[in-house]
Design an enzyme around this catalytic site. Structure first.
Site, PDB file in Angstrom:
ATOM      1  N   ARG A  67       0.831  -1.205   0.000  1.00  0.00           N
ATOM      2  CA  ARG A  67       0.000   0.000   0.000  1.00  0.00           C
ATOM      3  C   ARG A  67       0.869   1.260   0.000  1.00  0.00           C
ATOM      4  O   ARG A  67       0.609   2.215  -0.749  1.00  0.00           O
ATOM      5  CB  ARG A  67      -0.927   0.004   1.220  1.00  0.00           C
ATOM      6  CG  ARG A  67      -1.832   1.262   1.280  1.00  0.00           C
ATOM      7  CD  ARG A  67      -2.849   1.220   2.400  1.00  0.00           C
ATOM      8  NE  ARG A  67      -2.211   1.168   3.700  1.00  0.00           N
ATOM      9  CZ  ARG A  67      -2.376   0.179   4.570  1.00  0.00           C
ATOM     10  NH1 ARG A  67      -3.157  -0.846   4.258  1.00  0.00           N
ATOM     11  NH2 ARG A  67      -1.782   0.215   5.739  1.00  0.00           N
ATOM     12  N   TYR A 112      18.301  10.133  -0.594  1.00  0.00           N
ATOM     13  CA  TYR A 112      19.687  10.582  -0.429  1.00  0.00           C
ATOM     14  C   TYR A 112      20.012  11.468  -1.620  1.00  0.00           C
ATOM     15  O   TYR A 112      19.128  12.064  -2.226  1.00  0.00           O
ATOM     16  CB  TYR A 112      20.591   9.348  -0.301  1.00  0.00           C
ATOM     17  CG  TYR A 112      21.987   9.616   0.187  1.00  0.00           C
ATOM     18  CD1 TYR A 112      22.244  10.492   1.228  1.00  0.00           C
ATOM     19  CD2 TYR A 112      23.078   8.963  -0.397  1.00  0.00           C
ATOM     20  CE1 TYR A 112      23.531  10.726   1.681  1.00  0.00           C
ATOM     21  CE2 TYR A 112      24.374   9.186   0.058  1.00  0.00           C
ATOM     22  CZ  TYR A 112      24.590  10.069   1.076  1.00  0.00           C
ATOM     23  OH  TYR A 112      25.864  10.307   1.519  1.00  0.00           O
ATOM     24  N   LYS A 185      22.104  10.695   6.540  1.00  0.00           N
ATOM     25  CA  LYS A 185      23.264   9.827   6.769  1.00  0.00           C
ATOM     26  C   LYS A 185      22.921   8.709   7.750  1.00  0.00           C
ATOM     27  O   LYS A 185      23.357   7.559   7.598  1.00  0.00           O
ATOM     28  CB  LYS A 185      24.446  10.637   7.286  1.00  0.00           C
ATOM     29  CG  LYS A 185      25.135  11.459   6.226  1.00  0.00           C
ATOM     30  CD  LYS A 185      25.952  10.575   5.283  1.00  0.00           C
ATOM     31  CE  LYS A 185      26.662  11.399   4.229  1.00  0.00           C
ATOM     32  NZ  LYS A 185      27.514  10.585   3.353  1.00  0.00           N
ATOM     33  N   ASP A 280      33.202  12.837   4.241  1.00  0.00           N
ATOM     34  CA  ASP A 280      33.655  13.560   3.049  1.00  0.00           C
ATOM     35  C   ASP A 280      35.140  13.320   2.793  1.00  0.00           C
ATOM     36  O   ASP A 280      35.584  13.283   1.646  1.00  0.00           O
ATOM     37  CB  ASP A 280      33.397  15.059   3.210  1.00  0.00           C
ATOM     38  CG  ASP A 280      31.966  15.347   3.600  1.00  0.00           C
ATOM     39  OD1 ASP A 280      31.071  15.063   2.801  1.00  0.00           O
ATOM     40  OD2 ASP A 280      31.739  15.837   4.730  1.00  0.00           O
TER      41      ASP A 280
END
Length: 576
Positions: A67, A112, A185, A280
């Site tokens: 659903r 994301y 994240k 990073d």
């Protein structure tokens, strides 16, 4: 990978057995952690005073997922789908994660990058319900009180993601909207490594913003002033770190999307004090390195001989360079100084040279070349460097679309048998080159991985899947290993162990026409292997404080899996 019976089900993080619930009635339905919606069985409806608060038909989780998927598909664009998923997460976390798990490839770019970037840009306009912890630099005396209000038990938090929002996903300074990158994240850590969603904490450090659009936006929810820097900023950050460690002594702190002037120095300051990580810098470095090591193996180039050019020497580029250096020193038994000589970094001034002096960040200065190496060249652009260095590897983290031109690529292909080219800037519109062009310009010889998803390409009748250097295949497993081992720090050797575990699962090792990296759909089992490698390394370096880690390898992986959260409805038991 659903955990059923295991001799480790008694562990505090074990994702099996009854779940103690202190709520009943409407408050229970309002709790995303305990709510099952239409899937509450008859006995729990009676025991928790839900009779009459739900439609009578009892559904399975799979029926709910079907659903929800239909509702998801009815949304008109990706941003609307992102907003729908955020609303679902606030209502029922098991259903949210199960839907994502069932449709991971399709939905990954929605929850994301790149869609999350659009959601962050529109944070103040789309705001409905706060999630996480909002700390602002003008109210530092309230940090401890805010952190104390978050959880009743100091053992409750395993994983903290914190951002100050200065440099997000290629969209720059987003101020208080950075809370959504911290949230995203943490979603990835649950999806990919089974980090318990109830044991996570997203944090934003609001230091103001230099984004003029936000400062002029009457709906903007953050501090409406220019970004604070210098000593006041450092004191604010340090106060957060110290209070977070005092309040949650076992928590692993993940720094995310800090600006170029801060990211590396913050990591350098804290990585010898606490278990912390910067995705990073370190996550990007690990996953790129795994792809590069695989490509070197396929092309029969030794790590001690490799020549690497990095185009774009910001946080990501220098982070990748750091990881390459660490691997060269470890695997080739070279000094760090000699390893650095195998890397050429290019940024806005061109090739980084020692004569650039104060214009270089500390991270860039490590890789600056001696001017004497280039006495006759004044214009040290990418093509000139490629022509003289003749690199095996070219990595792009510049956010300059199309920077890897046909001339640059063909020049590189003149000098090596299998050019290894990674255009990693994301989102897709910022890529340095398109994979199809790379295959065309190298007569199909290129070995490539990209920073965002690309469809397969064809060259002379052969179809090639394109590997994505997706940090999500790496950083969740690193965090899982650090948490379960209760490692005091995250060492460089632990990151090398993670890289090697990821590389070992590369499809191209068995078939050179396959991608250099495994697919994100396989990531949970990859996270088990990465966590196992990280845990063993933590033990070898005497960093692991967990005393009951199994010695047998297969038992270790069972121990890891038993503590990975799964999106299944567990029976509810009344809390005392």
């Amino acid at each position: 990978m659903t955990q059923t019976t295991s001799k480790f089900n008694h562990l505090p993080r074990a994702a099996a057995g009854p779940l103690k619930c202190p709520l009943q009635g409407t408050p229970l339905l309002a709790s995303s952690h305990f709510n099952k919606g239409s899937a509450f069985p008859k006995d729990e409806r009676a025991a928790f005073k839900l009779t009459g608060l739900l439609p009578p038909n009892i559904q399975t989780l799979e029926e709910q997922v079907e659903r929800a998927y239909q509702q998801y598909g009815s949304r008109e664009n990706d941003l609307a789908k992102n907003t729908f998923m955020a609303s679902m997460k606030a209502q029922n976390e098991v259903l949210y994660y199960k839907l994502l798990q069932n449709h991971l490839k399709e939905m990954f770019s929605v929850i994301y990058t790149p869609t999350e970037g659009e959601a962050i840009q529109n944070y103040s306009r789309l705001f409905r319900k706060p999630e996480g912890c909002f700390l602002n630099i003008r109210d530092q005396d309230s940090i401890e009180e805010s952190m104390m209000a978050l959880s009743g038990d100091a053992e409750d938090i395993d994983y903290i993601v914190v951002s100050d929002g200065e440099e997000i996903l290629g969209i720059g300074d987003q101020g208080v909207g950075a809370i959504l990158i911290s949230v995203a994240k943490l979603v990835i850590t649950t999806l990919c490594a089974g980090i318990h969603p109830s044991r996570q904490l997203p944090v934003v450090l609001d230091c103001g913003t230099n984004n003029e659009e936000l400062l002029k936006d009457e709906l903007y929810l953050g501090l409406r002033e220019p970004r604070v820097r210098g000593q006041e900023y450092d004191q604010f950050l340090d106060k957060f770190v110290q209070i977070a460690r005092r309040r949650f002594p076992n928590a692993y702190i993940h720094f995310e999307d800090f600006g170029l002037s801060n990211a590396k120095r913050i990591l350098d300051k804290y990585q010898s004090q606490i278990p912390c990580f910067n995705d990073d810098i370190q996550g990007t470095g690990c996953v790129t390195l795994a792809a590069m090591l695989t490509a070197l193996q396929v092309s029969d180039v030794k790590i001690e001989d490799v020549r690497v050019v990095i185009f774009g020497s910001g946080t990501a580029g220098t982070g990748i360079a750091d990881q390459i250096v660490e691997t060269i020193t470890t695997q080739a038994n070279k000094s760090k100084e000699d390893a650095c000589k195998q890397i050429w970094c290019i940024d806005k001034p061109g090739l980084l040279l020692k004569s650039h002096g104060d214009k270089l960040t500390d991270a860039q200065a490590t890789f600056a070349r001696d001017d004497k190496e280039w006495p006759d060249d004044k214009n040290l652009d990418l093509l000139t460097v490629i022509r003289q260095v003749q690199p095996h590897v070219l990595i792009g983290t510049s956010t300059k679309p199309g920077a890897f031109t046909e001339e640059v690529v063909r020049e590189m292909a003149k000098h090596v048998d299998r050019p290894i080219i990674f255009p990693l800037s994301n989102p897709t519109r910022l890529h340095e080159a398109k994979p199809q062009d790379l295959y065309n310009w190298t007569e199909g010889k290129v070995l490539t991985a990209t920073g965002s998803p690309f469809p397969p390409v064809e060259y002379e009748g052969q179809k090639y899947e394109i590997a994505e250097c997706n940090n999500s295949t790496c950083f969740p497993g690193i965090g899982l290993g650090a948490i379960l081992s209760r490692s005091r720090l995250v060492s460089k050797k632990m990151l090398v162990a993670a890289t090697e575990a990821l590389q070992a699962k590369s499809p191209s090792l068995a078939d050179p026409t396959q991608p250099l990296l495994p697919d994100v759909e396989d990531v949970r089992e990859i996270s088990v292997n990465i966590a196992a490698g990280v845990i063993r390394c933590a033990q070898e370096e005497d960093l692991a404080e967990e005393k009951d880690i199994p010695a047998d390898e297969s038992e270790l992986k069972e121990w890891i899996r038993a503590q990975m959260w799964e999106p299944v409805y567990r029976p509810l038991a009344k809390a005392e």
